[in-house]
Design an enzyme around this catalytic site. Structure first.
Site, PDB file in Angstrom:
ATOM      1  N   PHE A 211       0.804  -1.220   0.000  1.00 21.90           N
ATOM      2  CA  PHE A 211       0.000   0.000   0.000  1.00 21.90           C
ATOM      3  C   PHE A 211       0.840   1.275   0.000  1.00 21.90           C
ATOM      4  CE2 PHE A 211       0.023  -2.080   4.167  1.00 21.90           C
ATOM      5  CZ  PHE A 211       0.820  -1.209   4.879  1.00 21.90           C
TER       6      PHE A 211
ATOM      7  N   ALA B 115       1.189   2.172  -3.547  1.00 21.60           N
ATOM      8  CA  ALA B 115      -0.111   2.344  -4.205  1.00 21.60           C
ATOM      9  C   ALA B 115      -0.855   3.582  -3.719  1.00 21.60           C
ATOM     10  CB  ALA B 115      -0.975   1.101  -3.975  1.00 21.60           C
ATOM     11  N   HIS B 116      -0.567   4.031  -2.515  1.00 22.58           N
ATOM     12  CA  HIS B 116      -1.315   5.133  -1.908  1.00 22.58           C
ATOM     13  C   HIS B 116      -0.434   6.368  -1.863  1.00 22.58           C
ATOM     14  CE1 HIS B 116      -3.680   7.152   1.358  1.00 22.58           C
ATOM     15  NE2 HIS B 116      -4.668   6.667   0.629  1.00 22.58           N
ATOM     16  N   PHE B 117      -0.725   7.298  -2.734  1.00 19.53           N
ATOM     17  CA  PHE B 117       0.001   8.548  -2.887  1.00 19.53           C
ATOM     18  C   PHE B 117       1.432   8.326  -3.368  1.00 19.53           C
ATOM     19  CE2 PHE B 117      -2.892  10.041   0.723  1.00 19.53           C
ATOM     20  CZ  PHE B 117      -3.892  10.388  -0.159  1.00 19.53           C
TER      21      PHE B 117
END
Length: 146
Positions: free
Chosen positions: A38, A41-43
């Site tokens: 993540f 994948a996140h920001f």
């Protein structure tokens, strides 16, 4: 859940009659993996753990509590009630350099009906620093409808 969506490595404590209301509590923790899927994948360029995964960790702990409190939910499934009004408050982030996430879930209401329901308040700490809370998380065990 197993694998990528598991937010709890360990159940650190569970009580069926403790907590602020005497209805129970559960705490769990997870070691932060700096290579967790993540973070990229996140920001992109500003990697953080999505807050929704922490809330999912609260739900995973509630499921663990409910399976202890209501040990024979034959045919039941977990569901968040559609009219739930959870309040979620952020004050920080989980970053790659963090070592440990700790989640505390305090049961504030309990319905002992054919479809049992719990309501809880929860807090998430990163390396001992309180970074967010959720109030009035509800989870119920219901018979599935066809």
């Amino acid at each position: 859940p197993a694998g990528a969506l598991s937010m709890v490595d360990r159940i650190d404590s569970l009580s069926l009659n403790g907590g602020s209301c005497g209805l129970g509590f559960v705490t769990g923790s997870q070691t932060v993996n700096p290579d967790g899927w993540f973070f990229e994948a996140h920001f992109p360029g500003d990697p953080v753990c999505p807050g929704s995964l922490g809330v999912d960790g609260f739900i995973q702990l509630l499921k663990t509590f409910m399976l202890q409190r209501f040990p024979n939910p034959t045919g039941h499934i977990f569901r968040m009630p559609l009219n739930s009004k959870m309040v979620w408050d952020y004050r920080g982030q989980i970053l790659r350099h963090n070592k440990k996430i700790t989640m505390l879930v305090d049961i504030i209401a309990l319905a002992e009906t054919p479809n049992p329901k719990v309501t809880a308040n929860a807090a998430l700490l990163a390396d001992g620093v309180h970074i967010y809370t959720a109030q009035n998380i509800e989870l119920e065990l219901v018979q599935p409808t066809d």
